[in-house]
Design a protein around this motif. Sequence first.
Motif, mmCIF file in Angstrom:
data_model
loop_
_atom_site.group_PDB
_atom_site.id
_atom_site.type_symbol
_atom_site.label_atom_id
_atom_site.label_comp_id
_atom_site.label_asym_id
_atom_site.label_seq_id
_atom_site.Cartn_x
_atom_site.Cartn_y
_atom_site.Cartn_z
ATOM 1 N N GLY A 263 0.827 -1.191 0.000
ATOM 2 C CA GLY A 263 0.000 0.000 0.000
ATOM 3 C C GLY A 263 0.869 1.252 0.000
ATOM 4 O O GLY A 263 1.934 1.284 0.632
ATOM 5 N N MET A 264 0.424 2.266 -0.713
ATOM 6 C CA MET A 264 1.156 3.535 -0.721
ATOM 7 C C MET A 264 1.312 4.028 0.714
ATOM 8 O O MET A 264 0.393 3.919 1.527
ATOM 9 C CB MET A 264 0.404 4.574 -1.543
ATOM 10 C CG MET A 264 0.287 4.236 -3.010
ATOM 11 S SD MET A 264 1.760 4.611 -3.952
ATOM 12 C CE MET A 264 1.535 6.336 -4.287
ATOM 13 N N GLY A 265 2.481 4.574 1.016
ATOM 14 C CA GLY A 265 2.727 5.046 2.369
ATOM 15 C C GLY A 265 3.569 4.087 3.192
ATOM 16 O O GLY A 265 3.922 4.387 4.336
ATOM 17 N N THR A 266 3.896 2.933 2.613
ATOM 18 C CA THR A 266 4.828 2.014 3.275
ATOM 19 C C THR A 266 6.170 2.722 3.454
ATOM 20 O O THR A 266 6.548 3.576 2.648
ATOM 21 C CB THR A 266 5.000 0.746 2.418
ATOM 22 O OG1 THR A 266 3.718 0.126 2.257
ATOM 23 C CG2 THR A 266 5.947 -0.247 3.054
ATOM 24 N N THR A 267 6.912 2.380 4.488
ATOM 25 C CA THR A 267 8.194 3.040 4.752
ATOM 26 C C THR A 267 9.359 2.181 4.266
ATOM 27 O O THR A 267 9.216 0.968 4.053
ATOM 28 C CB THR A 267 8.389 3.299 6.259
ATOM 29 O OG1 THR A 267 8.520 2.032 6.931
ATOM 30 C CG2 THR A 267 7.215 4.078 6.828
ATOM 31 N N LEU A 268 10.515 2.816 4.120
ATOM 32 C CA LEU A 268 11.706 2.069 3.721
ATOM 33 C C LEU A 268 12.086 1.055 4.791
ATOM 34 O O LEU A 268 12.540 -0.049 4.465
ATOM 35 C CB LEU A 268 12.884 3.019 3.465
ATOM 36 C CG LEU A 268 14.193 2.319 3.072
ATOM 37 C CD1 LEU A 268 14.027 1.535 1.785
ATOM 38 C CD2 LEU A 268 15.333 3.313 2.947
ATOM 39 N N ARG A 269 11.901 1.390 6.041
ATOM 40 C CA ARG A 269 12.220 0.441 7.112
ATOM 41 C C ARG A 269 11.424 -0.862 6.913
ATOM 42 O O ARG A 269 11.965 -1.966 7.058
ATOM 43 C CB ARG A 269 11.897 1.053 8.472
ATOM 44 C CG ARG A 269 12.409 0.215 9.648
ATOM 45 C CD ARG A 269 11.960 0.777 10.989
ATOM 46 N NE ARG A 269 12.409 2.133 11.225
ATOM 47 C CZ ARG A 269 13.625 2.442 11.695
ATOM 48 N NH1 ARG A 269 14.494 1.487 11.961
ATOM 49 N NH2 ARG A 269 13.945 3.720 11.908
ATOM 50 N N GLU A 270 10.143 -0.727 6.570
ATOM 51 C CA GLU A 270 9.309 -1.905 6.347
ATOM 52 C C GLU A 270 9.731 -2.661 5.094
ATOM 53 O O GLU A 270 9.730 -3.900 5.071
ATOM 54 C CB GLU A 270 7.845 -1.479 6.246
ATOM 55 C CG GLU A 270 7.284 -0.943 7.561
ATOM 56 C CD GLU A 270 5.955 -0.230 7.409
ATOM 57 O OE1 GLU A 270 5.170 -0.252 8.378
ATOM 58 O OE2 GLU A 270 5.704 0.366 6.341
ATOM 59 N N LEU A 271 10.107 -1.936 4.055
ATOM 60 C CA LEU A 271 10.526 -2.578 2.810
ATOM 61 C C LEU A 271 11.844 -3.333 2.991
ATOM 62 O O LEU A 271 12.012 -4.435 2.458
ATOM 63 C CB LEU A 271 10.662 -1.538 1.694
ATOM 64 C CG LEU A 271 9.349 -0.955 1.173
ATOM 65 C CD1 LEU A 271 9.605 0.232 0.263
ATOM 66 C CD2 LEU A 271 8.539 -2.016 0.422
ATOM 67 N N ILE A 272 12.774 -2.753 3.738
ATOM 68 C CA ILE A 272 14.035 -3.445 4.007
ATOM 69 C C ILE A 272 13.761 -4.730 4.791
ATOM 70 O O ILE A 272 14.372 -5.780 4.538
ATOM 71 C CB ILE A 272 15.009 -2.524 4.781
ATOM 72 C CG1 ILE A 272 15.498 -1.388 3.863
ATOM 73 C CG2 ILE A 272 16.203 -3.313 5.305
ATOM 74 C CD1 ILE A 272 16.373 -0.369 4.562
ATOM 75 N N ASP A 273 12.823 -4.664 5.706
ATOM 76 C CA ASP A 273 12.427 -5.843 6.478
ATOM 77 C C ASP A 273 11.874 -6.920 5.543
ATOM 78 O O ASP A 273 12.202 -8.105 5.666
ATOM 79 C CB ASP A 273 11.390 -5.440 7.522
ATOM 80 C CG ASP A 273 11.342 -6.404 8.706
ATOM 81 O OD1 ASP A 273 12.287 -7.203 8.849
ATOM 82 O OD2 ASP A 273 10.377 -6.347 9.484
ATOM 83 N N LEU A 274 11.019 -6.500 4.599
ATOM 84 C CA LEU A 274 10.461 -7.437 3.622
ATOM 85 C C LEU A 274 11.555 -8.065 2.766
ATOM 86 O O LEU A 274 11.460 -9.229 2.374
ATOM 87 C CB LEU A 274 9.462 -6.710 2.716
ATOM 88 C CG LEU A 274 8.051 -6.483 3.253
ATOM 89 C CD1 LEU A 274 7.284 -5.551 2.330
ATOM 90 C CD2 LEU A 274 7.313 -7.816 3.393
ATOM 91 N N ALA A 275 12.583 -7.285 2.480
ATOM 92 C CA ALA A 275 13.660 -7.748 1.602
ATOM 93 C C ALA A 275 14.743 -8.514 2.355
ATOM 94 O O ALA A 275 15.819 -8.772 1.800
ATOM 95 C CB ALA A 275 14.270 -6.553 0.874
ATOM 96 N N GLY A 276 14.488 -8.832 3.609
ATOM 97 C CA GLY A 276 15.443 -9.623 4.365
ATOM 98 C C GLY A 276 16.587 -8.841 4.966
ATOM 99 O O GLY A 276 17.617 -9.418 5.340
ATOM 100 N N GLY A 277 16.424 -7.519 5.044
ATOM 101 C CA GLY A 277 17.464 -6.682 5.629
ATOM 102 C C GLY A 277 18.534 -6.286 4.625
ATOM 103 O O GLY A 277 18.471 -6.643 3.441
#
Length: 436
Positions: A263-277
């Motif tokens: 969803g729009m508004g996701t943060t980079l911190r959350e995306l890095i978490d999704l990408a395994g750090g």
Amino acid sequence: MTKQETLAKLTPVLSKRWTTPDAWKLDVYEQLEGYLAMKKALKAHPDDLIAMIKDSGLRGRGGAGFPTGMKWAFIPQNDGKPHYLVVNADEGEPGTCRDMPLMISDPHSLIEGCIIACYAIRSSNAFIYIRGEAVHAARRLRSAIEQAYAKGYLGKNILGTGFDLDIVVHSGAGAYICGEETALLDSLEGLRGQPRLRPPFPATHGLYACPTVVNNVGTIASVPHIVLAGVPWWRSMGTEKSSGTSIYSLSGRVANPGQYECGMGTTLRELIDLAGGMKPGHNLRFWTPGGSSTPMLTTEHLDVPLDFDGVAAVGSMLGTSALQLFSDQDCPVYATYKWLEFYEHESCGKCTPCREGNYWMVRIYQRILSGGGTLEDLDTLLDTCDNILGRSFCALGDGATSPVTSSIQYFKQDYVDYIEGRTAPRLRSGDLVGAH
């Protein structure tokens, strides 16, 4: 955050069919709700479809975030001229890689979106302008279009409604400038790809001087989902002013680079978490929220909402949501230099600020990185950016200044360390031979 909570952030809409085998084939696409939105749309009044897209809050996914329904509504009706839809599939922004997988894995979603959009704006012709190097994506699109013609979804009197539509896939010659909508239109007409003076705008004087809507791949591919599932569903995702989902392209020093739709508004911190750090041994230092033409951000901005307004509030742009992540092992000065080389090479040369400014900034960076820079060079860089930003013919010049001004803003000491000899020269005289 637990793994389940992290994965719950993923919101596959545009990407939901990507992992289905043979989803690019029409029969498989139809098994996955394909072309149901088209059949629903063709029973509605065109003006009602425009109103629906307006109400959905869908904003252009190509970079500027302009309201899609408003752009469609700008097309004059009953003017006696043909109307055109042009899909910008050029995708040349460094770091951006979300439209190509969509066209390869799910080309029919783009075609279905074109049909609905053309019906809404009363157009009988659509053009998909795709980057010349994207051979596989172009083949998939052309194959899908052939399938749609064979099924009666394109051509004359579609499904007996009296609506006619032809779609042409046009492969460009690989010029970044043709990602700018008016340069794209000139290229499509067989002219040299250079931006046009505006006004007049494409809504009234676009392709062949006729009313034209130019939309990005992701924008048009979102339309069938909105028509089928409804406005409240679409607005339930994202934020109030940036509704729906976005495909965030993560590349660089991240453990699992790729496409993450949230969803729009996701943060980079959350995306890095999704990408395994981050990759082992790497700590985030700077990043771009929307490709290299958007001002870089730092670790201070990990929790900035990645939507149009959230990113603008901290002085950058969401752009194409192409997040390039750099670590403490990367140099912001060198990264900026490599981006500038790209912009200098891709400048169409039509206007002096962009043509000359980027040429000279590249040479200043070469001087700094080879150990011959001065503190005055930093003032010269900022002064040059000031003479490019807002004064170039199109946004290419503006975008080229973004990494320069933002890197000096956040990492001025890195420049000073090269100039004062604390950092060893990155370039040698031999590296400068043949520079653009």
